[in-house]
Write a protein that holds these residues in place. Structure first.
Motif, PDB file in Angstrom:
ATOM      1  N   GLU A  30      19.446  48.483  43.537  1.00  0.00           N
ATOM      2  CA  GLU A  30      20.095  47.346  44.197  1.00  0.00           C
ATOM      3  C   GLU A  30      20.593  46.330  43.177  1.00  0.00           C
ATOM      4  O   GLU A  30      21.723  45.857  43.258  1.00  0.00           O
ATOM      5  CB  GLU A  30      19.132  46.667  45.169  1.00  0.00           C
ATOM      6  N   ARG A  31      19.735  45.975  42.235  1.00  0.00           N
ATOM      7  CA  ARG A  31      20.119  45.000  41.211  1.00  0.00           C
ATOM      8  C   ARG A  31      21.281  45.519  40.372  1.00  0.00           C
ATOM      9  O   ARG A  31      22.255  44.812  40.107  1.00  0.00           O
ATOM     10  CB  ARG A  31      18.941  44.679  40.291  1.00  0.00           C
ATOM     11  N   ARG A  32      21.202  46.792  39.964  1.00  0.00           N
ATOM     12  CA  ARG A  32      22.238  47.342  39.098  1.00  0.00           C
ATOM     13  C   ARG A  32      23.589  47.412  39.803  1.00  0.00           C
ATOM     14  O   ARG A  32      24.615  47.086  39.226  1.00  0.00           O
ATOM     15  CB  ARG A  32      21.825  48.723  38.578  1.00  0.00           C
ATOM     16  N   ILE A  33      23.588  47.801  41.075  1.00  0.00           N
ATOM     17  CA  ILE A  33      24.848  47.860  41.818  1.00  0.00           C
ATOM     18  C   ILE A  33      25.410  46.456  41.995  1.00  0.00           C
ATOM     19  O   ILE A  33      26.619  46.239  41.874  1.00  0.00           O
ATOM     20  CB  ILE A  33      24.667  48.577  43.170  1.00  0.00           C
ATOM     21  N   PHE A  34      24.543  45.488  42.260  1.00  0.00           N
ATOM     22  CA  PHE A  34      24.981  44.092  42.326  1.00  0.00           C
ATOM     23  C   PHE A  34      25.673  43.695  41.026  1.00  0.00           C
ATOM     24  O   PHE A  34      26.744  43.095  41.042  1.00  0.00           O
ATOM     25  CB  PHE A  34      23.782  43.169  42.595  1.00  0.00           C
ATOM     26  N   GLU A  35      25.057  44.024  39.901  1.00  0.00           N
ATOM     27  CA  GLU A  35      25.636  43.682  38.591  1.00  0.00           C
ATOM     28  C   GLU A  35      27.005  44.342  38.402  1.00  0.00           C
ATOM     29  O   GLU A  35      27.931  43.711  37.891  1.00  0.00           O
ATOM     30  CB  GLU A  35      24.682  44.109  37.472  1.00  0.00           C
ATOM     31  N   HIS A  36      27.130  45.603  38.814  1.00  0.00           N
ATOM     32  CA  HIS A  36      28.419  46.289  38.704  1.00  0.00           C
ATOM     33  C   HIS A  36      29.450  45.628  39.622  1.00  0.00           C
ATOM     34  O   HIS A  36      30.576  45.352  39.202  1.00  0.00           O
ATOM     35  CB  HIS A  36      28.289  47.772  39.077  1.00  0.00           C
ATOM     36  N   LYS A  37      29.090  45.383  40.873  1.00  0.00           N
ATOM     37  CA  LYS A  37      30.035  44.836  41.845  1.00  0.00           C
ATOM     38  C   LYS A  37      30.515  43.439  41.459  1.00  0.00           C
ATOM     39  O   LYS A  37      31.658  43.082  41.719  1.00  0.00           O
ATOM     40  CB  LYS A  37      29.426  44.811  43.244  1.00  0.00           C
ATOM     41  N   GLY A  49      36.837  48.804  36.834  1.00  0.00           N
ATOM     42  CA  GLY A  49      36.552  48.377  38.196  1.00  0.00           C
ATOM     43  C   GLY A  49      35.719  49.368  38.985  1.00  0.00           C
ATOM     44  O   GLY A  49      35.965  49.600  40.163  1.00  0.00           O
ATOM     45  N   LEU A  50      34.717  49.939  38.327  1.00  0.00           N
ATOM     46  CA  LEU A  50      33.872  50.950  38.962  1.00  0.00           C
ATOM     47  C   LEU A  50      32.694  50.261  39.641  1.00  0.00           C
ATOM     48  O   LEU A  50      31.723  49.883  38.997  1.00  0.00           O
ATOM     49  CB  LEU A  50      33.387  51.960  37.922  1.00  0.00           C
ATOM     50  N   HIS A  51      32.789  50.069  40.942  1.00  0.00           N
ATOM     51  CA  HIS A  51      31.731  49.373  41.670  1.00  0.00           C
ATOM     52  C   HIS A  51      31.392  50.046  42.999  1.00  0.00           C
ATOM     53  O   HIS A  51      30.610  49.524  43.769  1.00  0.00           O
ATOM     54  CB  HIS A  51      32.142  47.916  41.907  1.00  0.00           C
ATOM     55  N   LYS A  52      31.947  51.210  43.241  1.00  0.00           N
ATOM     56  CA  LYS A  52      31.697  51.939  44.483  1.00  0.00           C
ATOM     57  C   LYS A  52      30.629  53.013  44.215  1.00  0.00           C
ATOM     58  O   LYS A  52      30.869  53.956  43.465  1.00  0.00           O
ATOM     59  CB  LYS A  52      33.006  52.570  44.950  1.00  0.00           C
ATOM     60  N   LEU A  53      29.459  52.847  44.812  1.00  0.00           N
ATOM     61  CA  LEU A  53      28.351  53.793  44.640  1.00  0.00           C
ATOM     62  C   LEU A  53      28.597  55.012  45.531  1.00  0.00           C
ATOM     63  O   LEU A  53      28.583  54.895  46.756  1.00  0.00           O
ATOM     64  CB  LEU A  53      27.023  53.132  45.019  1.00  0.00           C
ATOM     65  N   GLY A  87      27.141  65.724  48.835  1.00  0.00           N
ATOM     66  CA  GLY A  87      26.315  64.746  49.541  1.00  0.00           C
ATOM     67  C   GLY A  87      27.071  63.612  50.202  1.00  0.00           C
ATOM     68  O   GLY A  87      26.534  62.900  51.048  1.00  0.00           O
ATOM     69  N   ASN A  88      28.333  63.434  49.831  1.00  0.00           N
ATOM     70  CA  ASN A  88      29.114  62.299  50.327  1.00  0.00           C
ATOM     71  C   ASN A  88      30.592  62.711  50.391  1.00  0.00           C
ATOM     72  O   ASN A  88      31.410  62.213  49.624  1.00  0.00           O
ATOM     73  CB  ASN A  88      28.907  61.099  49.387  1.00  0.00           C
ATOM     74  N   PRO A  89      30.932  63.623  51.299  1.00  0.00           N
ATOM     75  CA  PRO A  89      32.292  64.180  51.331  1.00  0.00           C
ATOM     76  C   PRO A  89      33.393  63.152  51.565  1.00  0.00           C
ATOM     77  O   PRO A  89      34.531  63.371  51.138  1.00  0.00           O
ATOM     78  CB  PRO A  89      32.254  65.201  52.469  1.00  0.00           C
ATOM     79  N   GLN A  90      33.064  62.029  52.177  1.00  0.00           N
ATOM     80  CA  GLN A  90      34.076  60.994  52.429  1.00  0.00           C
ATOM     81  C   GLN A  90      34.166  59.964  51.286  1.00  0.00           C
ATOM     82  O   GLN A  90      34.965  59.049  51.352  1.00  0.00           O
ATOM     83  CB  GLN A  90      33.768  60.265  53.744  1.00  0.00           C
ATOM     84  N   TRP A  91      33.338  60.136  50.281  1.00  0.00           N
ATOM     85  CA  TRP A  91      33.286  59.202  49.149  1.00  0.00           C
ATOM     86  C   TRP A  91      33.028  57.768  49.634  1.00  0.00           C
ATOM     87  O   TRP A  91      33.582  56.804  49.124  1.00  0.00           O
ATOM     88  CB  TRP A  91      34.562  59.267  48.308  1.00  0.00           C
ATOM     89  N   LYS A  92      32.154  57.616  50.627  1.00  0.00           N
ATOM     90  CA  LYS A  92      31.814  56.290  51.130  1.00  0.00           C
ATOM     91  C   LYS A  92      30.995  55.539  50.097  1.00  0.00           C
ATOM     92  O   LYS A  92      30.269  56.147  49.321  1.00  0.00           O
ATOM     93  CB  LYS A  92      31.017  56.405  52.428  1.00  0.00           C
ATOM     94  N   ASP A  93      31.111  54.223  50.127  1.00  0.00           N
ATOM     95  CA  ASP A  93      30.293  53.384  49.257  1.00  0.00           C
ATOM     96  C   ASP A  93      28.888  53.360  49.834  1.00  0.00           C
ATOM     97  O   ASP A  93      28.653  52.748  50.889  1.00  0.00           O
ATOM     98  CB  ASP A  93      30.874  51.980  49.164  1.00  0.00           C
ATOM     99  N   LEU A  94      27.955  54.022  49.185  1.00  0.00           N
ATOM    100  CA  LEU A  94      26.589  54.139  49.681  1.00  0.00           C
ATOM    101  C   LEU A  94      25.842  52.805  49.646  1.00  0.00           C
ATOM    102  O   LEU A  94      24.813  52.659  50.307  1.00  0.00           O
ATOM    103  CB  LEU A  94      25.827  55.214  48.906  1.00  0.00           C
ATOM    104  N   ALA A  95      26.364  51.855  48.910  1.00  0.00           N
ATOM    105  CA  ALA A  95      25.777  50.518  48.901  1.00  0.00           C
ATOM    106  C   ALA A  95      26.234  49.747  50.125  1.00  0.00           C
ATOM    107  O   ALA A  95      25.700  48.672  50.415  1.00  0.00           O
ATOM    108  CB  ALA A  95      26.148  49.771  47.628  1.00  0.00           C
TER     109      ALA A  95
END
Length: 100
Positions: A30-37, A49-53, A87-95
């Motif tokens: 959670e913290r790391r994705i926050f930092e990326h976003k 601009g890589l912020h989509k998990l 695991g994520n065929p739609q490439w949804k943001d898992l965050a």
């Protein structure tokens, strides 16, 4: 006596479906994705601009997580894409909307 169980995460970020990919490892997803976003981490992920998990795995052994991260980083791009699609065929943001 109780033993504390730690969790470690290997994750893949992108900017869009089939876009640039970044593989990382952390003990606090959670913290790391926050930092990326929020663009708090200088380097490759911020520059592109890589912020989509789009993918992550959970480990209880830090050495296994480090090894898995290194292996994925060494993979061909198509292998990484296949892993995401499995695991994520739609490439949804898992965050999701954790930080919106």
């Amino acid at each position: 006596m109780y033993k504390t169980i730690h969790q470690y995460y290997v994750y893949i970020l992108t900017n869009k479906k089939n876009g640039t990919l970044y593989t990382g490892m952390t003990n606090n997803l959670e913290r790391r994705i926050f930092e990326h976003k929020k663009g708090l981490l200088e380097g490759f992920s911020k520059r592109y601009g890589l912020h989509k998990l789009v993918y992550f795995e959970i480990f209880t052994d830090v050495n296994e997580a480090i090894l898995r991260e290194k292996r994925i980083k060494a993979w061909k791009r198509q292998w990484k894409i296949n892993l995401i699609i499995k695991g994520n065929p739609q490439w949804k943001d898992l965050a999701g909307d954790w930080y919106d």
